[in-house]
Design a protein around this motif. Structure first.
Motif, PDB file in Angstrom:
ATOM      1  N   THR A   1      -8.172   4.889   4.212  1.00 49.53           N
ATOM      2  CA  THR A   1      -8.182   4.439   2.820  1.00 49.53           C
ATOM      3  C   THR A   1      -8.333   2.929   2.706  1.00 49.53           C
ATOM      4  OG1 THR A   1      -5.765   4.390   2.826  1.00 49.53           O
ATOM      5  CG2 THR A   1      -6.813   6.407   2.043  1.00 49.53           C
ATOM      6  N   THR A   2      -7.932   2.181   3.742  1.00 46.54           N
ATOM      7  CA  THR A   2      -8.098   0.721   3.685  1.00 46.54           C
ATOM      8  C   THR A   2      -9.572   0.350   3.695  1.00 46.54           C
ATOM      9  OG1 THR A   2      -7.882   0.514   6.099  1.00 46.54           O
ATOM     10  CG2 THR A   2      -5.873   0.298   4.775  1.00 46.54           C
TER      11      THR A   2
ATOM     12  N   THR B   1       0.825  -1.200   0.000  1.00 44.36           N
ATOM     13  CA  THR B   1       0.000   0.000   0.000  1.00 44.36           C
ATOM     14  C   THR B   1       0.864   1.256   0.000  1.00 44.36           C
ATOM     15  OG1 THR B   1      -1.789  -1.119   1.176  1.00 44.36           O
ATOM     16  CG2 THR B   1      -1.734   1.270   1.332  1.00 44.36           C
TER      17      THR B   1
ATOM     18  N   ILE C   1      -7.330   3.188  -6.823  1.00 44.01           N
ATOM     19  CA  ILE C   1      -8.289   4.275  -7.001  1.00 44.01           C
ATOM     20  C   ILE C   1      -7.537   5.580  -7.241  1.00 44.01           C
ATOM     21  CG2 ILE C   1     -10.123   5.606  -5.900  1.00 44.01           C
ATOM     22  CD1 ILE C   1     -10.903   3.073  -4.369  1.00 44.01           C
TER      23      ILE C   1
ATOM     24  N   ARG D   1     -11.054   1.243   0.240  1.00 48.79           N
ATOM     25  CA  ARG D   1     -10.707   0.292  -0.814  1.00 48.79           C
ATOM     26  C   ARG D   1     -11.481  -1.009  -0.664  1.00 48.79           C
ATOM     27  NH1 ARG D   1      -5.691  -1.475  -0.491  1.00 48.79           N
ATOM     28  NH2 ARG D   1      -5.522  -2.004  -2.706  1.00 48.79           N
TER      29      ARG D   1
ATOM     30  N   LEU E   1      -5.947   8.423  -4.129  1.00 45.81           N
ATOM     31  CA  LEU E   1      -7.289   7.967  -3.756  1.00 45.81           C
ATOM     32  C   LEU E   1      -8.142   9.130  -3.270  1.00 45.81           C
ATOM     33  CD1 LEU E   1      -8.238   4.793  -1.771  1.00 45.81           C
ATOM     34  CD2 LEU E   1      -9.223   7.000  -1.146  1.00 45.81           C
TER      35      LEU E   1
ATOM     36  N   THR F   1      -7.824  -7.973  -2.701  1.00 46.79           N
ATOM     37  CA  THR F   1      -8.050  -6.826  -3.571  1.00 46.79           C
ATOM     38  C   THR F   1      -6.736  -6.163  -3.951  1.00 46.79           C
ATOM     39  OG1 THR F   1      -9.181  -4.701  -3.834  1.00 46.79           O
ATOM     40  CG2 THR F   1      -8.390  -5.233  -1.620  1.00 46.79           C
TER      41      THR F   1
ATOM     42  N   GLU G   1     -15.246  -0.324  -1.642  1.00 46.71           N
ATOM     43  CA  GLU G   1     -15.388  -0.110  -3.076  1.00 46.71           C
ATOM     44  C   GLU G   1     -15.072  -1.372  -3.881  1.00 46.71           C
ATOM     45  OE1 GLU G   1     -16.544   2.581  -4.841  1.00 46.71           O
ATOM     46  OE2 GLU G   1     -17.198   3.306  -2.882  1.00 46.71           O
ATOM     47  N   THR G   2     -14.263  -2.252  -3.338  1.00 43.89           N
ATOM     48  CA  THR G   2     -14.019  -3.547  -3.986  1.00 43.89           C
ATOM     49  C   THR G   2     -15.275  -4.402  -3.995  1.00 43.89           C
ATOM     50  OG1 THR G   2     -11.657  -3.587  -3.437  1.00 43.89           O
ATOM     51  CG2 THR G   2     -12.716  -5.714  -3.795  1.00 43.89           C
TER      52      THR G   2
END
Length: 338
Positions: A251-252, A207, A278, A255, A304, A274, A258-259
């Motif tokens: 952000t984790t 990441t 983004i 993500r 992102l 994943t 949104e996955t």
């Protein structure tokens, strides 16, 4: 888009080296559309409303850094555990990596032995560990929590690099936006009608891997393992159906949601891996607001939040944060973006 489009100037002295004594004492920069305001982290009580759902990542950082010796030569080696593949096998990063060809064996104290099985993309290794007992207990004895490279001060209390809700072992780095919460503050949010939901994404160092391609679309994210429970999926879907806002902490969490989300922003209980990347141009399906920290220049994390709030707005907010002497990165201050 170019990598240089996500650069900004950051004086080194603004990189927070230690956590604040009070987790909730951080400052909060609020970016709402083009409007920027300043406050303190507990001002989130005025920003989160009854019917909203706050999503938190409950992963727990493991003591993922191991120091050992090569069995045949006694040469020093450093392992960084990145991803567990099964009971014995892990993907690891090594220093120095050239000494670790398939078949190479290493010892860590008297408790743990490792053999390199293969070399994978990026120079990491797949290794098999041999041990007696419980692996997590051995790690607690032998391992160190791997702090980010920009933190040079020693962390006296290991728990300050854990969220208060961390419970699922597996991360090489903390979901740092969650470090600002206390159990008491979460209970205050619950009491005002905010639903709290937990998912798990085990944060790998991929990441934070620097983007080395000038054209950002050529960058490939490492995969990370996630789990969304039935309870959390039900809370998220209920929030969407009643017209509440889905607010992701970190952000984790963004993500992961949104996955999993479908085109209507609804999710289902599941687990998997994943590598979602983004960046501006991405259309968000589920997330309505983000609580986050300030991220490294030219990082995928800046990309992102730029996708969410607009690159110009984000860079302008970062410039103001620098002027206002906010604290940056893992132990730094926070942003609320909607």
């Amino acid at each position: 888009m170019k990598l240089s489009d996500f650069d900004y100037y950051l004086p080194e002295e603004l990189i927070a080296q230690e956590p604040l004594q009070d987790r909730t004492a951080a400052r909060l920069l609020m970016l709402e559309g083009e409007k920027i305001t300043h406050g303190k982290f507990t001002d989130l009580k005025q920003k989160l409303h009854p019917g909203d759902c706050l999503v938190l990542n409950d992963t727990r950082v493991i003591p993922a850094r191991l120091y050992g010796q090569k069995i045949d030569t006694g040469g020093a080696i450093e392992f960084l555990l990145l991803k567990r593949l099964d009971l014995q096998r892990w993907e690891v990063a090594l220093k120095p990596g050239k000494r670790a060809k398939p078949g190479a064996q290493f010892m860590f104290g008297d408790l743990l032995r490792a053999e390199v099985l293969e070399i994978v993309e990026g120079g990491n290794r797949i290794v098999s560990f041999t041990y007696d007992g419980v692996f997590e207990e051995i790690l607690e004895k032998l391992g160190e929590v791997p702090l980010p490279h920009y933190i040079t001060h020693e962390l006296k209390d290991r728990e300050r690099y854990q969220t208060v809700f961390a419970r699922e072992n597996g991360s090489a780095a903390a979901p740092t936006a969650g470090l600002h919460f206390t159990k008491e503050f979460l209970n205050e949010l619950r009491a005002q009608g905010v639903d709290i939901a937990f998912l798990t994404l085990h944060v790998g160092l991929g990441t934070f891997r620097p983007v080395k391609t000038e054209e950002i679309t050529a960058h490939k994210m490492h995969t990370e393992a996630y789990t969304m429970s039935t309870e959390t999926a039900e809370k998220i879907n209920a929030c969407k159906k009643r017209g509440g806002r889905l607010i992701c902490c970190g952000t984790t969490s963004v993500r992961t949601v949104e996955t999993i989300a479908d085109e209507n922003g609804l999710v289902k209980p599941c687990s998997g891996n994943t590598d979602i990347f983004i960046y501006p141009g991405y259309r968000f399906k589920a997330v309505d607001a983000i609580i986050t920290n300030f991220h490294l220049p030219k990082s995928t994390l800046v990309m992102l939040i730029s996708a969410f709030a607009g690159r110009e707005n984000v860079l302008r907010a970062y410039e103001e944060a620098v002027r206002e002497r906010y604290r940056f990165f893992s132990f730094g201050d926070a942003m609320f973006i909607c």
